[in-house]
Each structure stands twice: as structure tokens, then as C-alpha cells.
Design an enzyme around this catalytic site. Structure first.
Site, PDB file in Angstrom:
ATOM      1  N   LYS A 234       0.837  -1.206   0.000  1.00 16.70           N
ATOM      2  CA  LYS A 234       0.000   0.000   0.000  1.00 16.70           C
ATOM      3  C   LYS A 234       0.873   1.257   0.000  1.00 16.70           C
ATOM      4  O   LYS A 234       0.543   2.261  -0.642  1.00 16.70           O
ATOM      5  CB  LYS A 234      -0.978  -0.013   1.181  1.00 16.70           C
TER       6      LYS A 234
ATOM      7  N   HIS B 161     -13.581   3.441   3.393  1.00 15.56           N
ATOM      8  CA  HIS B 161     -13.802   2.010   3.624  1.00 15.56           C
ATOM      9  C   HIS B 161     -15.179   1.589   3.107  1.00 15.56           C
ATOM     10  O   HIS B 161     -16.207   1.950   3.687  1.00 15.56           O
ATOM     11  CB  HIS B 161     -13.672   1.743   5.139  1.00 15.56           C
TER      12      HIS B 161
HETATM   13  P1  NAD Z   1      -8.580  -8.794  -3.934  1.00 15.73           P
HETATM   14  O1  NAD Z   1      -7.538  -9.780  -3.631  1.00 15.73           O
HETATM   15  O2  NAD Z   1      -9.867  -9.286  -4.511  1.00 15.73           O
HETATM   16  O3  NAD Z   1      -8.007  -7.701  -4.948  1.00 15.73           O
HETATM   17  C1  NAD Z   1      -6.779  -7.073  -4.822  1.00 15.73           C
HETATM   18  C2  NAD Z   1      -6.364  -6.650  -6.215  1.00 15.73           C
HETATM   19  O4  NAD Z   1      -5.205  -5.820  -6.119  1.00 15.73           O
HETATM   20  C3  NAD Z   1      -5.995  -7.808  -7.137  1.00 15.73           C
HETATM   21  O5  NAD Z   1      -6.730  -7.718  -8.332  1.00 15.73           O
HETATM   22  C4  NAD Z   1      -4.508  -7.606  -7.375  1.00 15.73           C
HETATM   23  O6  NAD Z   1      -4.099  -8.044  -8.654  1.00 15.73           O
HETATM   24  C5  NAD Z   1      -4.401  -6.122  -7.229  1.00 15.73           C
HETATM   25  N1  NAD Z   1      -3.033  -5.673  -7.008  1.00 15.73           N
HETATM   26  C6  NAD Z   1      -2.085  -6.226  -6.248  1.00 15.73           C
HETATM   27  N2  NAD Z   1      -0.932  -5.515  -6.352  1.00 15.73           N
HETATM   28  C7  NAD Z   1      -1.165  -4.494  -7.183  1.00 15.73           C
HETATM   29  C8  NAD Z   1      -0.378  -3.422  -7.678  1.00 15.73           C
HETATM   30  N3  NAD Z   1       0.898  -3.302  -7.358  1.00 15.73           N
HETATM   31  N4  NAD Z   1      -0.948  -2.553  -8.538  1.00 15.73           N
HETATM   32  C9  NAD Z   1      -2.236  -2.695  -8.885  1.00 15.73           C
HETATM   33  N5  NAD Z   1      -3.021  -3.681  -8.449  1.00 15.73           N
HETATM   34  C10 NAD Z   1      -2.500  -4.574  -7.601  1.00 15.73           C
HETATM   35  O7  NAD Z   1      -8.819  -7.987  -2.589  1.00 15.73           O
HETATM   36  P2  NAD Z   1     -10.118  -7.206  -2.109  1.00 15.73           P
HETATM   37  O8  NAD Z   1     -10.988  -8.121  -1.340  1.00 15.73           O
HETATM   38  O9  NAD Z   1     -10.673  -6.457  -3.242  1.00 15.73           O
HETATM   39  O10 NAD Z   1      -9.492  -6.197  -1.044  1.00 15.73           O
HETATM   40  C11 NAD Z   1      -8.792  -5.060  -1.426  1.00 15.73           C
HETATM   41  C12 NAD Z   1      -8.649  -4.123  -0.254  1.00 15.73           C
HETATM   42  O11 NAD Z   1      -9.944  -3.779   0.220  1.00 15.73           O
HETATM   43  C13 NAD Z   1      -7.912  -4.708   0.939  1.00 15.73           C
HETATM   44  O12 NAD Z   1      -7.180  -3.685   1.561  1.00 15.73           O
HETATM   45  C14 NAD Z   1      -9.024  -5.181   1.833  1.00 15.73           C
HETATM   46  O13 NAD Z   1      -8.659  -5.224   3.191  1.00 15.73           O
HETATM   47  C15 NAD Z   1     -10.054  -4.101   1.605  1.00 15.73           C
HETATM   48  N6  NAD Z   1     -11.443  -4.468   1.894  1.00 15.73           N
HETATM   49  C16 NAD Z   1     -11.921  -5.706   1.574  1.00 15.73           C
HETATM   50  C17 NAD Z   1     -13.248  -6.007   1.835  1.00 15.73           C
HETATM   51  C18 NAD Z   1     -13.817  -7.349   1.462  1.00 15.73           C
HETATM   52  O14 NAD Z   1     -14.911  -7.683   1.901  1.00 15.73           O
HETATM   53  N7  NAD Z   1     -13.142  -8.137   0.629  1.00 15.73           N
HETATM   54  C19 NAD Z   1     -14.085  -5.055   2.425  1.00 15.73           C
HETATM   55  C20 NAD Z   1     -13.565  -3.797   2.715  1.00 15.73           C
HETATM   56  C21 NAD Z   1     -12.244  -3.513   2.439  1.00 15.73           C
END
Ligand code: NAD
Length: 735
Positions: A420, A463
């Protein structure tokens, strides 16, 4: 006549036209002034021999009437909450009965009354229409809906709706409209006999006027001697009695008796339909007065009507910051969350750059939007042109240069602080000094993430909840250095994508994840005490939570829970494995490879459709079930543990300054994690269900019996001593 909310004109044909057009308001509501106007109009039409009949319509394009006025409803609720003596209770009844009496006078005025429904008619607006002798509705407005939504906010339709709708449609057909506030389209209204006819908007008044002239002796159907309720009435027709008995059983099953309004609506129908309309509306007003006095109505109206509306209009936005124009937004990380965020932005008309590590991943992110719009097109809910225009707003790419000119970037990459930090630096290199950098992290403190930012005052937590397109709330998290301007800009963004923002301060787990986790924690603690899983799940639902603690843990993902739990424990210097939740989660995830619903195995086994089929039998390896039956009191004890535990944590968030506005606390708790909505939220649960002093006593009792996690803090004790409520201590101005 001295009218302020209606215009009134009598045509050469002797038919009066009353146009509802509240000055300086975008939408008509039934204010006291509007009711006084209706009373004056009815009197004039009744007494003036030159008038042959009356047609109501609206002077506003936004619709006919949105229902009761919020401000005045709040006044009635305040009066009802304090009414103790017979005189005070009679005053509440009289206020409630006023509108019913007025509509009945109109219905029996001896002249025909018609309504040209040229836009939405909700609540009292629809009840006024139901008391007219003839209803014609626009058939050229695809979005036009009519409904009685009172049940959804803990109230009941109190302007004759519980009586006239079932008399028109039959009890069974009317039930979902009365109990759940289901909406009705124009064509349905006509086919189900709620409206008599439909016509293009431009012809409505003319057609209504013709009907008035052709029906000089109009009488409501229920005032005609041979009137029969379609499908019959209770105690005379076995089917009708059975429908009501089953309705009652269903309500108990679905609401666990937590929602008095629904019970009272059924009582209105049961008792009222056996009476004349004159008596029936008195019964309805009696139940209405009884309903508004309940803590459930008080809490639900405040949170789900008033506060939700206020926050959705930006009530927590700092003043004095000019509106932030958002013309382009970057989303980095096109996974589950990023893809959803891109969709809601495009749906709000915002050009969106969607970045991921490979073009394939970025495209996959955009496909998420394609699937949603394709479904909408196939169901006739969206035109192909609109779908194409929405998709054209999303540019999937791996090229950070495309982020140039973005007013805001939201990173939604993996939950990894180093990753991040890198993304933050890469993004900030592309955007203006005034642009906002947002993180969708679910747990990492914003202040820490902002250390990677060259402009930490512009860095903020945004969020979202999953699935993004369905969840109405966005939690905005202020880091230590986040400026008020950045908060205002983030709120402008959330309002633009038509979601509700709640603003909180930085803390691991923020407000929502921190408090929500206490629910699953308490449920799993019960499991480790040997209470049968089925009892825990039932009690969870009976407490008003949407799912039992085990099912909701499976839905979130047990691996996610384990990861977050470990992170939080490490940050607090606690041994996660020593905690019953930690030990059990580690075992089920790492030894048994059961990570929850997404894998089809967690605390539950899942069928092919992803539905929980049964509690996983293997749990018995680790859990010795000692309690397989509970008495009513024991059940209540478990319910109290589940709800009090969450509210104690909410109180701690106030004490620690994580959250500062009671409205945010309530709205956030219902919208983010489904805290028993009938309570009005986790704050109102303390204020209204218990009162702070009684809550403190109960929490102390639970702490003595089950552990210090229930122990109220100094702030709660001080509030109890002072007799202070959360809404007094943390009022809207506290922002
Ligand atoms: P996910 O694994 O589905 O997606 C993450 C994405 O980020 C992937 O597509 C990956 O390829 C991409 N990525 C990784 N490195 C990268 C880079 N250097 N440049 C560009 N893209 C990159 O994860 P998610 O569930 O979508 O979660 C993402 C964020 O949201 C996390 O911080 C998570 O804590 C937060 N979040 C998740 C939820 C949930 O319910 N899943 C809810 C609220 C917040």
C-alpha cells in the site's frame, strides 16, 4: 380560503381542482399546514353548492406526496414517548386520529372526489388517494411507485391505509404492502384494483374531471350496502381467518416478535375489517398511538428515517469547504472491492481509471460491471445505450500515467502495508497536490499508511463494504494528519456515488470492523462454553441480527477473520491463541482447511448453491457440547450477551473518540453490520431499550458472570450518574 400548500380553482364545469404544491420544497409532504389546507378544501367542497366535485393532483414534477412530514412526525414521537397519564395518551390518540377523521370526512362529503396521481404517492400521500372515490394514475412514468412504507421504519399506516387497502385488494394480497412496505407500479395498481384506471400524465386531470362529472353520487365501496372484502373477512370466512393466523405465525417466525409495528398492523386488519369504516379508523389510530410510543418506533424513525436522510445529505460534512468537483477518479487494484468501486462510480457518471498489475486483471475488474449491466438489460431494467455509456466510463489499464488529472485515487490492493505504501507513492506522483489519496483498507490504521504519503493531510480512509454495489454505507476514516478539507472532499465523493458516509477517527478496525467482531467473538465464546451451535445461531437471529455468529463468520471468511484477528492481537500485544476465538479459528482454518462459505466449508457445510446445509459435524472434535436445550430466560441471557457486548464496544468507541456523533454510531451499526435494526442501532439500544443506568447495571452483571469484556467504562458510568443519553452527550453539533 387562505391556502398555503395547495392551489384551488373551480372550473366552469363546477369541478374544483386542488393542486398540491408546497412552496419552497422540492417534494410535497403532509405537514400540518397541508392538512389544514385539505380540511379547508373539503369544507368548501362540501358546503359550496356551486361545486360538483373535487380533483386532487400535484403541481410538482417530483411526485404527488412523499408522506408524513419528518419534523412533525418527530414531534408526535416525542409526545408519545413521554405520554403517561390518560390525558397525555388521549392527546397522542387525538393527534393520530386527526388525519384519519379528515380523510373520512372527505370520503363521506357527499360529492365525488377523484385524484390524478401524476407522480409518486407514499404513506399518507397514498392514504389520501385511497380515501378518494376515484384514482387514476400516470402510465407514462416508468419510475412511478406508490407504497405504504411505514412498516419499514417501525410505524404503521395511520391514515386509513390498514383499512382501505385490504378492503380493495383482499387481506392476503395487501399483506406485503402493509407489512413490508412493498412498492406498487402503476400497472400493478390498476390490475390489483387499487387504482381504477391509468392514462398519460397530460390527460390525468381531464379524465378525473370527466369521472367526477359522470358520478355525482359517488360513495366509497365500503359504504355501499352490498360491499364485500375480496377473499372475505376474519371470523366470517375461514380462509380470511386462516390467512391472518398464518400471517401472524409468519411474522413471529421472520421477526422473532421484535417488531411491534408489524404485529399491530395485523391487529388493525383483524379487528378493523370486522367493523364499519368509522369504527375501523378509530381502531387503527389506537394502534398507531400505541406503536409510536414503542422504543422500536422511536429508534427506527430516528435512525432509519431522520439520521439516514441527514447523513445521506452530508450532515457530517465540515462547513466552509467549497464543494469538491469530482470529474475523474482512479481505482488501483481491480479485485473484488476495486471492481465494485469502479462500478458504483461509473453508475454515478464518474470517469474511472481502473489499474491492476496485468491488463488481464484490470479487464476482469471491468467485467464485473459488464455482468451487472448485462443482467439489468436482460431484465429490462436498463437500456443497452445506458449500459454501454456506463461501461465506456471505465478504462482498465496497467498504466499509472492514465491516472493523471484524477481528483481522487482509491487504492484497493491486497491488505499489505508495504504494498500500500508503494502504491501511495506511485499514485501521488501522478496527481495534483490538491487531489485526495484514499485507502480502502479494512483494518490497517490510516495514520500509519499516511506515513508513505508526501501529503498526509490529503490522505484518508474510504472504507467500502462488500458487495459494494449493494451496501449503502461508506466509513470515512480520518488519520491524525487528515485535514477537514480532505474529509469534506471525501464526503462529497461518497454523496456523489449515492452512498451514506459516516466519519470516524483512526483506530485498528476503525468503528465498524471493531464493533462487529465482538458479535462473532461472543458467539464463538459461547461455542467454546459448550453451547450447541444450533442454539447460538438461533439466538443470534432472534436477537435481530441478520445471521447467526457462525454463519456470518463463514460469510466473511474464516481465513480473513484469522488474519485480522492475529494482526489486531499483535498490535495490542495479546496472545491470539490463548483466546477461545483465536484458538478455534486457527484450528478450523489451518488444521481443517475450512475457510468458510467461499470454499463451501466452514462452521457450516454448504450445498452446491452455496447455501448452508448443516453445522459441520467435525466441530465435535474440538467442542464438547454441554447445553442442548435452553429455557426462555437462558435464551434471553444469550441474546443480551450478544447485543450488550456489541453496544459496550460501541460505547468504548465514543469514549476513545473513534466516533463522535450518535447518529454515525446508530446508522453505521445498522448499515455496516446489520445490528438489530428494530433497536434503531447499537447506540439507541443503550439509550432507548435500556436507558444508560440500566445498561450499565446489566453490563456489570454480565461482566461479573462472563468476563471483563462486558465491563462498562468510566464514561458510561458518568453518563449513568448524570442521567445523560448518547444523543445528549454526542449530538450532531459535536462534529
Ligand atoms: P482482492 O484480492 O480481490 O483484490 C486485490 C487486487 O489488487 C488484485 O486484483 C490484485 O491483482 C491487485 N493488485 C495487487 N498488487 C497491485 C499493484 N501493485 N498494482 C495494482 N493492483 C494490484 O482484494 P479485495 O478483497 O478487493 O481487497 C482489497 C482491499 O480492500 C484490501 O485492503 C481489503 O482489506 C479491503 N477491503 C476488503 C473487503 C472485502 O470484503 N473483501 C471489504 C472492505 C475492504
Amino acid at each position: 380560503m387562505n391556502l398555503t400548500q395547495f392551489s384551488f380553482e373551480v372550473g366552469d364545469n363546477g369541478v374544483a381542482l386542488a393542486k398540491f404544491d408546497a412552496p419552497e420544497r422540492s417534494m410535497n409532504t403532509l405537514t400540518r399546514a397541508a392538512n389544514e389546507d385539505i380540511a379547508a378544501i373539503v369544507k368548501e367542497v362540501t358546503e359550496n353548492d356551486a361545486i360538483k366535485g373535487l380533483v386532487f393532483t400535484s403541481g410538482k414534477e417530483s411526485g404527488f406526496c412523499a408522506g408524513a412530514d419528518l419534523g412533525e412526525m418527530t414531534g408526535l414521537l416525542a409526545l408519545a414517548s413521554k405520554a403517561e397519564t390518560p390525558e397525555e395518551k388521549a392527546e397522542v390518540f387525538n393527534m393520530a386520529f386527526g388525519i384519519n377523521k379528515l380523510f373520512r370526512e372527505m370520503e363521506t362529503c357527499g360529492k365525488p372526489v377523484a385524484i390524478a396521481i401524476n407522480g409518486l404517492a407514499m404513506g399518507g400521500g397514498l392514504e389520501l388517494a385511497l380515501a378518494c372515490h376515484y384514482r387514476i394514475i400516470a402510465d407514462d412514468q416508468p419510475k412511478l411507485r406508490i407504497a405504504l412504507p411505514e412498516g419499514k421504519i417501525g410505524l404503521l399506516p395511520g391514515g386509513g391505509g390498514t383499512q382501505r387497502l385490504p378492503r380493495l385488494m383482499g387481506i392476503q394480497a395487501a399483506a406485503p404492502y402493509l407489512l413490508q412496505g412493498k412498492t406498487m407500479k402503476a400497472a400493478e395498481a390498476v390490475s390489483m384494483g387499487v387504482c381504477h384506471a391509468s392514462a398519460p400524465t397530460a390527460e390525468l386531470v381531464e379524465k378525473a374531471t370527466e369521472w367526477v362529472l359522470a358520478n355525482p353520487k359517488a360513495v366509497a365501496p365500503w359504504d355501499q350496502p352490498k360491499f364485500k372484502v375480496p377473499g372475505g373477512i376474519p371470523n366470517q370466512h375461514p380462509m380470511a381467518t386462516q390467512v391472518l393466523m398464518m400471517g401472524n405465525a409468519m411474522i413471529v417466525k421472520e421477526t422473532h416478535g421484535n417488531y411491534p409495528a408489524q404485529k399491530n398492523i395485523l391487529s388493525c386488519v383483524y379487528e378493523g375489517l370486522q367493523l364499519s369504516m368509522d369504527l375501523a379508523i378509530k381502531v387503527e389510530s389506537r394502534y398507531f398511538a400505541k406503536t409510536v410510543a414503542t422504543p422500536e418506533a422511536q429508534g427506527m424513525v430516528r435512525t432509519l428515517f431522520q439520521s439516514l436522510q441527514d447523513l445521506s445529505k452530508g450532515a457530517s460534512r465540515p462547513e466552509g469547504v467549497p464543494k469538491y468537483e469530482i470529474n475523474k477518479v482512479g481505482v488501483v487494484g481491480a479485485g473484488l472491492m476495486g471492481a465494485g468501486i469502479a462500478y458504483v462510480q461509473a453508475a454515478a457518471g464518474i470517469p474511472t481509471i481502473l489499474v491492476d498489475v496485468s491488463q488481464e486483471s484490470a479487464d476482469r475488474g471491468k467485467d464485473y460491471s459488464k455482468r451487472i449491466v448485462d443482467k439489468a438489460v436482460s431484465r429490462g431494467k436498463m437500456t443497452q445505450e445506458k449500459a454501454d455509456a456506463l461501461l465506456a466510463l471505465i478504462t482498465p489499464t496497467t498504466d499509472y500515467d492514465q491516472l493523471k488529472g484524477s481528483d481522487l485515487i482509491i487504492e484497493a490492493v491486497y491488505e499489505n502495508p508495504e504494498l500500500k505504501a508503494k502504491i501511495t507513492a506511485d499514485c501521488e506522483a501522478q496527481i495534483a497536490d490538491t487531489a485526495v489519496m484514499g485507502s480502502n483498507t479494512s483494518t490497517l490504521p490510516i495514520t500509519g499508511l499516511a506515513e508513505a504519503s508526501s501529503r498526509p493531510d490529503n490522505f484518508i480512509g474510504i472504507h467500502f463494504f462488500s458487495p459494494v454495489e449493494r451496501m449503502g454505507l461508506v466509513e470515512i476514516i480520518m488519520g491524525e494528519k487528515t485535514s477537514k478539507e480532505t474529509l469534506a472532499k471525501a464526503i462529497d465523493y461518497v454523496l456523489k456515488i449515492k452512498k451514506t458516509p459516516v466519519a470516524v477517527n483512526d483506530f485498528r478496525g476503525f468503528y465498524t470492523s471493531r464493533c462487529f467482531s465482538t458479535y462473532t467473538h461472543e458467539g464463538i465464546t459461547m461455542l467454546s462454553e459448550g453451547i450447541a451451535p444450533a442454539i447460538i445461531e438461533n439466538v443470534g437471529r432472534q436477537s435481530g441480527m441478520p445471521m447467526g455468529p457462525l454463519e456470518v463468520s463463514d460469510s466473511v471468511g474464516l481465513d480473513t477473520g484469522l488474519k485480522i484477528g492475529r494482526q489486531m492481537a499483535a498490535a495490542e500485544g495479546v496472545d491470539y491463541n490463548a483466546d477461545p476465538l483465536g484458538a478455534l479459528t486457527a484450528w478450523i482454518v489451518e488444521e481443517k482447511d475450512r475457510v468458510g462459505r467461499k470454499a463451501g466449508k466452514g462452521y457450516y457445510d454448504y450445498d452446491e448453491k452455496g447455501k448452508p446445509s448443516q453445522i459441520w459435524k467435525g466441530l465435535s472434535e474440538k467442542i464438547e457440547v454441554k447445553t442442548t436445550e435452553v429455557s426462555l430466560e437462558e435464551r434471553q441471557e444469550l441474546i443480551n450477551r450478544l447485543l450488550v457486548r456489541q453496544s459496550v464496544e460501541v460505547a468504548r468507541c465514543f469514549e476513545e473518540g473513534v466516533i463522535t456523533d450518535a447518529r454515525d454510531g446508530d446508522v453505521g451499526s445498522i448499515l455496516a453490520w446489520g445490528f438489530a435494526p428494530y433497536t434503531g442501532g447499537a447506540v439507541s439500544y443503550i439509550d432507548l431499550k435500556w436507558g444508560v443506568a440500566a445498561f450499565v447495571a446489566e453490563a456489570d452483571r454480565l461482566a461479573d458472570a462472563y468476563g471483563e469484556r462486558f465491563r462498562p467504562g468510566a464514561m458510561l458510568r458518568e453518563m449513568a450518574t448524570k442521567g445523560q443519553t448518547f444523543y445528549e452527550r454526542f449530538p450532531p453539533a459535536g462534529k
